[in-house]
Design an enzyme around this catalytic site. Sequence first.
Site, PDB file in Angstrom:
ATOM      1  N   GLN A   1       0.815  -1.293  -0.060  1.00 50.64           N
ATOM      2  CA  GLN A   1       0.069   0.058  -0.073  1.00 50.64           C
ATOM      3  C   GLN A   1       0.825   1.134   0.132  1.00 50.64           C
ATOM      4  OE1 GLN A   1      -3.055   0.078   2.733  1.00 50.64           O
ATOM      5  NE2 GLN A   1      -1.993  -1.121   4.085  1.00 50.64           N
TER       6      GLN A   1
ATOM      7  N   SER B   1      -0.475   6.398   3.354  1.00 52.83           N
ATOM      8  CA  SER B   1      -0.094   7.384   4.099  1.00 52.83           C
ATOM      9  C   SER B   1       1.046   8.223   3.577  1.00 52.83           C
ATOM     10  CB  SER B   1       0.332   6.767   5.199  1.00 52.83           C
ATOM     11  OG  SER B   1      -0.835   6.299   5.857  1.00 52.83           O
TER      12      SER B   1
ATOM     13  N   SER C   1       2.913  -0.744   4.107  1.00 50.77           N
ATOM     14  CA  SER C   1       2.999  -2.219   4.466  1.00 50.77           C
ATOM     15  C   SER C   1       3.672  -2.920   3.544  1.00 50.77           C
ATOM     16  CB  SER C   1       1.540  -2.539   5.115  1.00 50.77           C
ATOM     17  OG  SER C   1       1.323  -1.927   6.302  1.00 50.77           O
TER      18      SER C   1
ATOM     19  N   GLU D   1     -11.417  -2.672   3.962  1.00 53.53           N
ATOM     20  CA  GLU D   1     -10.358  -2.583   4.813  1.00 53.53           C
ATOM     21  C   GLU D   1     -10.570  -2.924   6.155  1.00 53.53           C
ATOM     22  OE1 GLU D   1      -5.898  -0.794   5.524  1.00 53.53           O
ATOM     23  OE2 GLU D   1      -7.441   0.362   4.545  1.00 53.53           O
TER      24      GLU D   1
ATOM     25  N   ASN E   1      -8.908   4.616  15.217  1.00 55.63           N
ATOM     26  CA  ASN E   1      -9.944   4.334  15.917  1.00 55.63           C
ATOM     27  C   ASN E   1     -10.824   5.727  16.239  1.00 55.63           C
ATOM     28  OD1 ASN E   1      -9.566   1.513  15.432  1.00 55.63           O
ATOM     29  ND2 ASN E   1      -9.898   1.014  17.671  1.00 55.63           N
ATOM     30  N   GLU E   2     -10.044   6.790  16.531  1.00 58.07           N
ATOM     31  CA  GLU E   2     -10.795   8.081  16.591  1.00 58.07           C
ATOM     32  C   GLU E   2     -11.598   8.497  15.478  1.00 58.07           C
ATOM     33  OE1 GLU E   2      -7.716   7.413  17.595  1.00 58.07           O
ATOM     34  OE2 GLU E   2      -7.995   7.275  19.681  1.00 58.07           O
TER      35      GLU E   2
END
Lengths: 336, 376
Positions: free
Chosen positions: B125, B128, B160, B243, B360-361
């Site tokens: 990937q 980011s 990754s 994902e 998770n935020e």
Amino acid sequence: MRFALAPEQRDFAGSLRKICETAGTPNIVRSWSGGDHRGGRGLIRQLAGAGALGLIVDERYGGFGATPVDLVVACVEFGRAAVPGPLVETAAVIPALLQALPDPAPAQRWLPALAEGTVLGTIGPAADQPALDADTAEVVLAVDGDRLSAAHRIGPIRSVDAARRLFSTAADETVAEGDGVRAAAAAAFDAGVLAVAAQTLGAGRALLDTSVSYVKQRRQFGKPIGQYQAVKHHLANVLIGLEMAEPLLYRAALSVAGDDPDIRARDVSAAKVACADAAYRAARTALQVHGAIGYTAEFDLSLWLTKVMALRTAWGTGDFHRGRVAAALRAERGAA
Amino acid sequence: MDLDFDSGAEEFRAEVREFLRANVPATPLPSMDTRAGFEAHRAWERTMAEARLSVVAWPAEFGGRDASLLEWVLFEEEYYAAGAPGRVSQNGIFLLAPTLFEHGSPEQLGRILPRMARGDDIWAQAWSEPEAGSDLAGIRSTARRTTGGWILDGQKTWSSRAAYADWAFGLFRSDPDAERHRGLTYVMFPLTADGVTVRPIPQLDGEPGFAELFLDSVFVPDRDVIGEPHNGWQVAMATSSNERGLSLRSPGRFTATARRLLDLWRETADPADTAARNAVVDCWIGAEAYRLATWGTVTRLAEGGKLGAESSVNKVFWSDLDIGLHETALDLLGAAAERSGPWTDGYLFSLAGPIYAGTNEIQRNIVAERLLGLPR
């Protein structure tokens, strides 16, 4: 494999929800807490008219011969509306108990009126649980080891939830005796755990819905508090807990319909733990986001808060049920 | 309502179980984040491809066998239960391929998918960037139009598998004047292309599970753009809910970990230790909840539903669950928890769960805004 409610089951839930909304449960709950059962009995008769009380009662006893999944659907709605009364006992525990006895006479004697909602039943002690609403229930039963008796109330015992009127019982005439009672009581206990887990989940859903509407309209520092990330994250966690508890509840209902008592015990206990934790989080969060108004008894939120606090430990504490799951998992070794 | 599988699904499950029993390496493969481990995992992908089990849910023409979603979940349950190797092809199979099926051209599908299915091309990937983590729309790396293609410039990070992979896929800003979510283009490029520099980054476990990519005037032909140029955001969204939701974290993974945790508990714990008992039970309940919730999702999707914001519910849940499973195991191990081994490896990996695939935020914001309707 189809792991979802059928459209008819969703419609059934919708019709029960409508009956409860029209009846306006908060006033009924307050009267019930004061010992005036008229409104509550009327609502329960209406719910029975829609089929909600005789679900797991055989057709030969005037019930619907439906499945434990249907029972769960109804009990979730009882919890959502905070309907008062010994509903778990009348709709789940006593039918499961009497129908599992070798002798059909007690079932013939009591179940038709219970399924109709004209008569309420309660039982105690079950899991150290005093008899709920023994001051209004016409049928009061007591189990002690391998003996099932008709009983009368002694009491009362105050619950954290004023709408739960608890009583000790003293046994009168014997209804049934022997090993059959023990096995029937075990099945009835699991039916009660399933029903109370469903009721708890429903109350949790109601608490989340109320909290969401409140934080959308309550403004602080110039904007709705629901716009603050801290509040959003609290409520997201509540939703995640409830969403992930629900599948365990339905699977437990399938296990109650099955014929393996160990799997049944394991799965109803897992559902009880997950539903109680999720609803308790919903209650704590609801109080937090409502602020001081949520702490008052005159605001309706209090009726659901105290209900969930009571149900969290009713029909077995989290520790008790985790112990049951653990026992089943230890025993599984070699089998898997 | 039921949880019973029809005979076709049971036959498929039996075939998968038999294949795994006969082929899963007896000793675990070395970490896929080492050169030797990476190639060993590539070989395992080929072994699976020969049995047409590497991409069971794909159409037969690309190496799959048109398995239903239900069969795919059964496959994953068996795969993890058998302790089979981690999938080095995971990024390609579960992240890029769904995007290609939705937005790729027939030429791209025919060229890319069969090689991916055989492990011939392993994908990394390239989402980011140093200044854009969960805020994908903040991407700064650029794609500039040129004859017959695009010129890529910029930097990607936390990629990754990029240390040893063959190709990468990601978003590039192609129209600097457009709004943040517009003007992005979804591009694939070989990691061996001129102008690409790969700098492996060791992770908490010491192995280079991800890498930084520096792109200096890298030419990419038009045929390696997925979907319409400048429409990369919409194209990428198809991938990201995948994902977070079903594909990347199948319930089999947690069911299998919970089973290993139960074994550890039975072997090591004092039955009178109720704190340990309760922690283990909560882990088992969580893994079961996730497994059952997945069957609910499978039912809904089979009946024509779509995977939407509820994949954010899953993501928060499984990432917390994964950490809980491993923390509980480490607590059972006591002082031995410090020693390297499968539980410490798994624990370190689990710590990344609440960070990758959108923190998770961010997921909780999505749950609150899209599922609960709270104001933005």
